[in-house]
Design a protein around this motif. Sequence first.
Motif, PDB file in Angstrom:
ATOM      1  N   ASP A 135      56.445  44.305  45.877  1.00 30.46           N
ATOM      2  CA  ASP A 135      55.115  43.715  45.997  1.00 30.46           C
ATOM      3  C   ASP A 135      54.365  44.289  47.182  1.00 30.46           C
ATOM      4  N   SER A 138      48.646  42.055  47.899  1.00 29.25           N
ATOM      5  CA  SER A 138      47.620  41.732  46.918  1.00 29.25           C
ATOM      6  C   SER A 138      48.137  41.777  45.491  1.00 29.25           C
ATOM      7  N   ILE A 139      49.424  41.968  45.301  1.00 27.26           N
ATOM      8  CA  ILE A 139      49.995  42.092  43.957  1.00 27.26           C
ATOM      9  C   ILE A 139      51.211  41.173  43.840  1.00 27.26           C
ATOM     10  N   ASP A 140      51.259  40.442  42.747  1.00 28.41           N
ATOM     11  CA  ASP A 140      52.427  39.632  42.420  1.00 28.41           C
ATOM     12  C   ASP A 140      52.985  40.105  41.087  1.00 28.41           C
ATOM     13  N   LEU A 155      51.687  42.356  36.185  1.00 23.14           N
ATOM     14  CA  LEU A 155      51.178  42.308  37.548  1.00 23.14           C
ATOM     15  C   LEU A 155      49.933  41.447  37.639  1.00 23.14           C
ATOM     16  N   SER A 156      49.891  40.574  38.633  1.00 24.35           N
ATOM     17  CA  SER A 156      48.684  39.851  38.992  1.00 24.35           C
ATOM     18  C   SER A 156      48.138  40.485  40.261  1.00 24.35           C
ATOM     19  N   ALA A 157      46.866  40.892  40.238  1.00 26.52           N
ATOM     20  CA  ALA A 157      46.308  41.633  41.367  1.00 26.52           C
ATOM     21  C   ALA A 157      44.972  41.050  41.793  1.00 26.52           C
ATOM     22  N   THR A 158      44.735  41.040  43.093  1.00 32.78           N
ATOM     23  CA  THR A 158      43.457  40.601  43.642  1.00 32.78           C
ATOM     24  C   THR A 158      42.727  41.727  44.348  1.00 32.78           C
ATOM     25  N   LEU A 163      46.372  47.680  43.421  1.00 29.60           N
ATOM     26  CA  LEU A 163      46.876  47.851  42.056  1.00 29.60           C
ATOM     27  C   LEU A 163      46.991  49.325  41.700  1.00 29.60           C
ATOM     28  N   TRP A 166      49.942  50.855  43.441  1.00 27.83           N
ATOM     29  CA  TRP A 166      51.206  50.488  42.800  1.00 27.83           C
ATOM     30  C   TRP A 166      51.439  51.335  41.553  1.00 27.83           C
ATOM     31  N   ILE A 185      39.298  42.984  38.016  1.00 27.14           N
ATOM     32  CA  ILE A 185      39.726  42.202  39.172  1.00 27.14           C
ATOM     33  C   ILE A 185      38.565  41.355  39.695  1.00 27.14           C
ATOM     34  N   THR A 191      45.830  39.718  33.803  1.00 28.75           N
ATOM     35  CA  THR A 191      47.148  40.259  34.112  1.00 28.75           C
ATOM     36  C   THR A 191      47.197  41.696  33.633  1.00 28.75           C
TER      37      THR A 191
END
Length: 360
Positions: A135, A138-140, A155-158, A163, A166, A185, A191
């Motif tokens: 991680d 800003s990424i989960d 991936l969840s990204a803000t 992103l 990654w 975003i 997702t």
Amino acid sequence: MIALLLSLGTAWPCAALLTRDVVGELASSDAQEVILERNSEGVRTRYRVSYDGNAESFGWLIVTRGNVGEGDITEADEYTFEQLRMETAPELVVYGSPGGSDDAGGGCACRRLGKGDLIMSGGGNIDNGAFALEDTGSIDITAEGFAGPFAYTALSATDADALVAWLEDNDFTLGDTASTLQHYIEDGNYTFVAVTLAPDTAETPAAGRTLPALSIQSDAEQMEFPARMSYTGMAEELRTTVYVLGEQTAEVVSGWSSQEVVELRSSSDPEQEYDDFLRDLATQGPTYAAVYSGQMGSHWVTRFDTLAHRSLHTEDPVFDYNGVTGRWSLEIRVDEDYEHSSVWFWLPLFGLGIARRRKA
């Protein structure tokens, strides 16, 4: 949506996939099928994509509205796509005979292409070390695992830069498509599902290859297709068929529009004229052709076709049920002089069939 990208060397974003080039030849995709269905958990989206070219391994980047968690990504049943395609395919109706008319009786003969017309890929092997699962702030990572021949990470990204970093760390080179991810975003509640697939061989058959189908369940409330991913793609135009399953007829309610089409008349080349019709319709809004609405098993199915230049993919079409169960199926009518000795179908990478009917 799925965007075709070259993952090593020069970045070549395209319509639907991420690909690692091996012998200097780029694999590309300009045709895809999508099944949208609202259920008790949210929205289930199934994808099937055909490609042409030579590449050792492929990956998808699929933008999905809503949250995607463990167990939400699975291999989809390919036979469902085959059934939907054959049952909803437009009919080619040949009219006329000496002394006859459109309104006369007479027999008819129908034929839909069978499974032998479909070209599908084998399973292939997956590189278990495909993704670096670390991680950033800003990424989960909301889900990871295997689905049939696929390895995936959701991936969840803000932050768009995080992103993109990654993805590039994991050999996904996006090029101009990075700016498109920024839009998603900023919109929020998406997702990003990164998927890898290794076909059995890097040599693709001359007629192309159809990848195994993939299913993604999310908690989204609205059914949409992320067409904006095509805007920066390499394919000049993209052919898309969307099937919406439910209890009512569906329509496009925002982003794009849809137009019910029940009959077309062709003078000489129905394949070309149908393609031209879809191209012209796409410029009006842009707009999908709604070519089928009817009952199939336990579902009501609405089919939408489009053939649109990538520049038209500036918005995502959102689909919803319209509260009625209208029935129609597109007929493409040609006269008896039409030369139909060869099998006519469109979307050749999918082996789409048609039904033939003759009225004397």
